[in-house]
Design a protein around this motif. Structure first.
Motif, PDB file in Angstrom:
ATOM      1  N   LEU A 106     111.192  58.882  26.416  1.00 23.79           N
ATOM      2  CA  LEU A 106     112.597  59.262  26.234  1.00 23.79           C
ATOM      3  C   LEU A 106     112.742  60.394  25.228  1.00 23.79           C
ATOM      4  CD1 LEU A 106     114.589  55.915  26.391  1.00 23.79           C
ATOM      5  CD2 LEU A 106     114.779  57.885  27.914  1.00 23.79           C
ATOM      6  N   ALA A 145     117.070  57.687  22.216  1.00 20.62           N
ATOM      7  CA  ALA A 145     115.631  57.714  22.439  1.00 20.62           C
ATOM      8  C   ALA A 145     114.878  57.217  21.211  1.00 20.62           C
ATOM      9  CB  ALA A 145     115.176  59.137  22.774  1.00 20.62           C
ATOM     10  N   LEU A 164     124.277  63.315  25.218  1.00 21.84           N
ATOM     11  CA  LEU A 164     123.562  62.578  24.181  1.00 21.84           C
ATOM     12  C   LEU A 164     122.578  61.642  24.871  1.00 21.84           C
ATOM     13  CD1 LEU A 164     124.933  60.775  21.034  1.00 21.84           C
ATOM     14  CD2 LEU A 164     123.644  59.472  22.732  1.00 21.84           C
ATOM     15  N   ILE A 165     121.351  61.624  24.412  1.00 20.75           N
ATOM     16  CA  ILE A 165     120.361  60.680  24.916  1.00 20.75           C
ATOM     17  C   ILE A 165     119.867  59.831  23.758  1.00 20.75           C
ATOM     18  CG2 ILE A 165     118.063  60.412  25.948  1.00 20.75           C
ATOM     19  CD1 ILE A 165     118.581  62.881  27.602  1.00 20.75           C
ATOM     20  N   ALA A 184     114.637  63.748  26.105  1.00 19.59           N
ATOM     21  CA  ALA A 184     115.728  64.203  25.243  1.00 19.59           C
ATOM     22  C   ALA A 184     115.442  65.596  24.681  1.00 19.59           C
ATOM     23  CB  ALA A 184     115.941  63.207  24.107  1.00 19.59           C
ATOM     24  N   LEU A 200     119.371  71.051  18.577  1.00 21.72           N
ATOM     25  CA  LEU A 200     119.660  69.634  18.757  1.00 21.72           C
ATOM     26  C   LEU A 200     120.451  69.071  17.582  1.00 21.72           C
ATOM     27  CD1 LEU A 200     116.142  68.498  20.017  1.00 21.72           C
ATOM     28  CD2 LEU A 200     118.159  69.000  21.411  1.00 21.72           C
ATOM     29  N   LYS A 205     116.299  68.013  27.568  1.00 21.89           N
ATOM     30  CA  LYS A 205     117.578  68.055  28.275  1.00 21.89           C
ATOM     31  C   LYS A 205     118.810  67.747  27.435  1.00 21.89           C
ATOM     32  CE  LYS A 205     115.579  66.773  32.781  1.00 21.89           C
ATOM     33  NZ  LYS A 205     116.057  67.951  33.551  1.00 21.89           N
ATOM     34  N   ALA A 206     118.661  67.117  26.274  1.00 24.01           N
ATOM     35  CA  ALA A 206     119.831  66.647  25.525  1.00 24.01           C
ATOM     36  C   ALA A 206     120.425  67.741  24.651  1.00 24.01           C
ATOM     37  CB  ALA A 206     119.465  65.443  24.666  1.00 24.01           C
ATOM     38  N   ILE A 227     120.744  63.875  20.178  1.00 27.29           N
ATOM     39  CA  ILE A 227     119.777  62.794  20.307  1.00 27.29           C
ATOM     40  C   ILE A 227     120.125  61.701  19.308  1.00 27.29           C
ATOM     41  CG2 ILE A 227     117.354  62.122  20.116  1.00 27.29           C
ATOM     42  CD1 ILE A 227     116.601  64.918  21.003  1.00 27.29           C
ATOM     43  N   VAL A 260     121.270  62.998  34.180  1.00 28.21           N
ATOM     44  CA  VAL A 260     121.510  64.229  33.406  1.00 28.21           C
ATOM     45  C   VAL A 260     121.622  65.425  34.345  1.00 28.21           C
ATOM     46  CG1 VAL A 260     120.556  65.807  31.691  1.00 28.21           C
ATOM     47  CG2 VAL A 260     120.386  63.338  31.337  1.00 28.21           C
TER      48      VAL A 260
END
Length: 262
Positions: A146, A141, A138-139, A150, A188, A153-154, A157, A129
């Motif tokens: 995780l 998790a 996109l993460i 996410a 998010l 940083k995401a 999600i 990332v």
């Protein structure tokens, strides 16, 4: 809770040939799907060339990996590939990352990578990332480590829960995410995948479900009933980005027409 407009993605990773693959991408775009999402497995197309081919024959369809297994590429390699696809797609690329699905050790071994411990895989994902710029992230998790990553940083999600997960299990993960994300939570976008629709499920999925066709990863009923289920789920849980197995792309299209952008 902030209510985002619905958007829908198609998850696809194989076709008989290049012509069929690009036809699938064009069809997804015409049906109103927002994103073509390609898995990262050795039994499906390599995602970056597959998505580049799809980008070349579409104009509005976004392209995403769903999701790259972080152990199987270096962060620098992912950044290089992602930047190329960002440019070639005119900014339509979204990078999906995960720490490796169950059973992904075999793919890592065949590719010559060490799969690593859970902690090592999460660290590799975080480094990836950090190496990537200028594309939405996109993460996927489910577990605490995780979800924490996410939350920090995401942009998107994906709730990586099994098909048979209940509404209450989804809610529990989102409650955890809410606490972890704090002020970031309204920023998010939350994704959940639908593996199948209807009552006639494929044998592989019935085996996975132990013969009981139930769970939030399956939608049943009429178009109106499926749309109502998704609307209630968004109102309660904030899940506005829904992806669907490409085998059901046509059958699910009336739901997309009803809900997309609303």
């Amino acid at each position: 809770m902030t209510t985002r407009p619905f958007r829908f993605g198609v998850v696809a990773g194989h076709a008989n040939n290049g012509q069929d693959w690009t036809a699938l991408a064009r069809r997804a775009e015409r049906l109103g799907y927002a994103t073509l999402l390609t898995p990262d497995t050795l039994s499906t197309f390599s995602p970056f060339p597959a998505l580049a081919a799809a980008a070349a024959v579409t104009t509005t369809l976004r392209l995403g990996t769903y999701v790259l297994s972080a152990p199987n590429r270096t962060p620098g390699q992912v950044a290089w590939e992602a930047n190329a696809l960002r440019i070639l797609s005119g900014g339509r690329f979204e990078l999906g990352l995960g720490a490796g699905r169950p059973g992904a050790e075999a793919d890592s071994s065949r590719l010559g990578f060490a799969h690593g411990t859970p902690s090592e895989r999460v660290s590799r994902l975080a480094a990836t990332v950090d190496a990537v710029a200028d594309v939405p992230i996109l993460i996927a998790a489910a577990g605490p480590r995780l979800l924490r990553l996410a939350a920090e940083k995401a942009d998107i999600i994906a709730l990586a829960l099994p098909v048979q997960a209940t509404e209450d299990q989804l809610a529990a993960r989102l409650d955890e995410l809410y606490e972890l994300a704090g002020d970031r939570f309204p920023q998010l976008e939350i994704n959940a995948n639908v593996a199948a629709i209807g009552d006639d499920l494929p044998p592989w999925l019935l085996r996975q479900l132990g013969g009981e066709p139930s769970g939030t990863g399956i939608l049943t009923g009429s178009v109106e009933e499926m749309a109502e289920t998704l609307s209630k789920r968004r109102d309660r849980l904030g899940i506005s980005y829904v992806s669907i197995n490409a085998d059901y792309m046509e059958a699910f299209a009336p739901v997309v027409r009803r809900l997309a952008g609303t």
